[in-house]
Enzyme design. Structure first.
Site, mmCIF file in Angstrom:
data_model
loop_
_atom_site.group_PDB
_atom_site.id
_atom_site.type_symbol
_atom_site.label_atom_id
_atom_site.label_comp_id
_atom_site.label_asym_id
_atom_site.label_seq_id
_atom_site.Cartn_x
_atom_site.Cartn_y
_atom_site.Cartn_z
ATOM 1 N N TYR A 147 10.882 -3.904 16.025
ATOM 2 C CA TYR A 147 11.308 -4.083 14.630
ATOM 3 C C TYR A 147 10.247 -4.909 13.915
ATOM 4 C CZ TYR A 147 14.248 -5.504 10.651
ATOM 5 O OH TYR A 147 14.753 -5.729 9.398
ATOM 6 N N ASP B 276 2.619 -8.088 15.937
ATOM 7 C CA ASP B 276 3.669 -8.649 15.102
ATOM 8 C C ASP B 276 4.237 -9.861 15.847
ATOM 9 O OD1 ASP B 276 6.879 -7.420 13.799
ATOM 10 O OD2 ASP B 276 5.978 -9.416 13.893
ATOM 11 N N LYS C 270 9.372 -16.703 10.416
ATOM 12 C CA LYS C 270 10.286 -17.563 11.176
ATOM 13 C C LYS C 270 9.764 -18.997 11.344
ATOM 14 C CE LYS C 270 12.163 -13.512 13.530
ATOM 15 N NZ LYS C 270 13.553 -13.417 13.059
HETATM 16 P P1 KE4 Z 1 12.031 -10.803 8.100
HETATM 17 O O1 KE4 Z 1 11.624 -9.866 6.993
HETATM 18 O O2 KE4 Z 1 13.488 -10.620 8.490
HETATM 19 O O3 KE4 Z 1 11.667 -12.272 7.810
HETATM 20 O O4 KE4 Z 1 11.169 -10.468 9.401
HETATM 21 C C1 KE4 Z 1 11.206 -9.154 9.910
HETATM 22 C C2 KE4 Z 1 10.760 -9.163 11.357
HETATM 23 C C3 KE4 Z 1 9.489 -8.728 11.669
HETATM 24 N N1 KE4 Z 1 9.039 -8.723 12.940
HETATM 25 C C4 KE4 Z 1 9.828 -9.162 13.961
HETATM 26 C C5 KE4 Z 1 9.289 -9.145 15.358
HETATM 27 C C6 KE4 Z 1 11.136 -9.623 13.698
HETATM 28 O O5 KE4 Z 1 11.913 -10.049 14.729
HETATM 29 C C7 KE4 Z 1 11.618 -9.631 12.380
HETATM 30 C C8 KE4 Z 1 13.020 -10.094 12.025
HETATM 31 N N2 KE4 Z 1 13.857 -10.416 13.112
HETATM 32 C C9 KE4 Z 1 15.289 -10.221 12.917
HETATM 33 C C10 KE4 Z 1 16.004 -10.707 14.174
HETATM 34 N N3 KE4 Z 1 15.641 -9.969 15.321
HETATM 35 C C11 KE4 Z 1 15.778 -10.903 11.673
HETATM 36 C C12 KE4 Z 1 17.260 -11.041 11.563
HETATM 37 C C13 KE4 Z 1 17.805 -10.247 10.411
HETATM 38 O O6 KE4 Z 1 17.362 -9.092 10.206
HETATM 39 O O7 KE4 Z 1 18.690 -10.812 9.728
#
Ligand code: KE4
Length: 432
Positions: free
Chosen positions: A147, A242, A270
């Site tokens: 993701y 990533d 994060k």
């Molecule tokens: P954000 O756009 O949510 O800040 O980051 C996206 C993202 C990108 N790359 C990785 C490896 C990530 O884990 C994430 C976001 N992680 C999720 C939890 N696994 C965010 C939680 C959510 O979607 O509310």
């Protein structure tokens, strides 16, 4: 044991939230869709604990999905944010704070340059645009179950909430965009070689989580990351790691340091915001000459480098840089949790796997090793639901999806591990 009636306020807030917020939440994975029940509304947090609106306390293994690595309400971070708020919230103009954060990120990770954005999605979206602009090529390779946020190019066989909700290929993503995203199973170098051979000179970038965390925790097989690096070198493909989840968590230099493999571009989020909305993408100076305003690849953001968010992240990173012992501490705490859980589940006779690398850990109720999305999806979700709700009722708050990784903070010590294992002993016994 918490009694469900003690969640009356959360229930009433959820009903109210649903009137004006889709699904009552501002991010789908919070909605408990894959584990059932309604989300809990929180009011406060300190150290390893979060407190909900009904006065229940939980050991927190979400930690805002990673950012709260120092634990909730770290005094240095709070003080820095409070002081900055009194000076100025936002200018929309450069500040010295942004230079200090960029210097700190580059020093800790070894990258040459970095651009601040407001989320991990923006970081990954901008990184692939830069790779496309730099190479003049259109296609990217991503991995099933990984993701990279919710930008169109990534919602193809995506993990995390997209898998949790069963929409790894989201409606609304056009065929044109989808055609430029090629996918392969994680940990399968042969599949990547095949895609490259079938799309000669058309692939701008390979983007991967270096340690997958959005289908549960899935570490790379021995030599896998090195293999991707070599394929990118061989075919002029930009290698994007990533590190939104792994960055500043697996080591000061993130997965690049931990795995000993350098990327061309790296995405962060994060931890670098310390709980405030911050993302970043960085990497080789040569590539970054192509990003606006230096070069033609456009990318921008009203609140990018916002002083309040930057000072929260900068204080967090400075603490980690000045206290490298935190990494051994969170790894050891997570190892204790793994070593404590294994005999408990063994005794129950339930089939399971525990995947862990450093402080990234996930529990899978299955009878096969979990090394890619297909094997992660074979997990018994009914068992996971029982485990999740059982632990919740015992005051332990785990990510509400089998396609997530637990996030450990440095505030999780022997006392919280004891609480967690006592809860697991009770819950697992009730499950078997
Ligand atoms: P954000 O756009 O949510 O800040 O980051 C996206 C993202 C990108 N790359 C990785 C490896 C990530 O884990 C994430 C976001 N992680 C999720 C939890 N696994 C965010 C939680 C959510 O979607 O509310």
């Amino acid at each position: 044991m918490l009694d469900p009636k003690y969640r009356e306020r959360s229930e009433s807030l959820f009903n109210r939230a649903e009137k004006h917020i889709p699904g009552g939440v501002n991010s789908p994975v919070r909605a408990f869709k894959s584990v059932g029940g309604n989300p809990i509304f929180f009011k406060g947090a300190k150290g390893a604990y979060v407190h909900d609106e009904d006065g229940n306390r939980y050991v927190d293994y979400i930690n805002s999905w990673g950012p709260m690595i120092l634990g909730h309400g770290h005094e240095e971070v709070i003080a820095a944010v409070q002081e900055q708020a009194g000076r100025a919230m936002s200018f929309g103009a450069p500040t010295e704070l942004e230079i200090e954060l960029a210097e700190t990120i580059c020093e800790m990770t070894g990258i040459d340059m970095v651009r601040m954005v407001n989320s991990g999605t923006e970081a990954c979206m901008s990184a692939i645009r830069l790779a496309r602009g730099y190479t003049g090529r259109n296609k990217i390779i991503k991995f099933e179950g990984c993701y990279h946020g919710h930008a169109d190019s990534f919602l193809i066989k995506a993990g995390s909430g997209a898998s949790t909700l069963g929409v790894p290929n989201s409606p609304g993503v056009t065929e044109g965009v989808a055609n430029d995203t090629l996918t392969a199973p994680f940990n399968d170098l042969t599949a990547v070689e095949k895609l490259i051979a079938e799309n000669q000179d058309q692939i701008a970038a390979i983007i991967t989580e270096p340690v997958a965390g959005n289908m549960g925790c899935i570490p790379p097989n021995e030599g896998y990351m090195e293999g991707l690096r070599a394929l990118c070198d061989q075919h002029g493909i930009v290698f994007i790691m990533d590190e939104v989840m792994t960055g500043f968590r697996l080591a000061p230099g993130g997965a690049q340091e931990r795995l000993g493999v350098k990327a061309d571009l790296v995405c962060y989020g994060k931890v670098i915001g310390g709980g405030m909305p911050v993302g970043a993408f960085g990497g080789k100076r040569e590539i970054f000459q192509h990003i606006a305003p230096t070069g033609p690849v456009y990318q921008a953001g009203t609140l990018s480098g916002n002083p309040l968010a930057v000072v929260s992240g900068l204080t967090t990173l400075r603490y980690l840089k000045n206290h490298p012992e935190v990494y051994a501490q969170i790894d050891a705490a997570t190892e204790k949790i793994e070593n404590g859980l294994r005999p408990i589940v063994d005794e129950s006779g339930l089939k399971y796997r525990i995947n862990r690398l450093g402080s990234m850990i996930s529990v899978h109720f299955c009878d096969t090793d979990v090394y890619d999305y297909t094997t992660a999806a074979e997990g018994n979700n009914e068992r996971f639901k029982q485990f999740f709700h059982g632990m919740l009722n015992e005051g332990v708050y785990l990510p509400p999806s089998a396609f997530e990784t637990w996030f450990i903070s440095m505030a999780i010590g022997d006392e919280q591990i004891k609480e967690t294992l006592a809860a697991a002993k009770k819950v697992i016994a009730e499950m078997s």
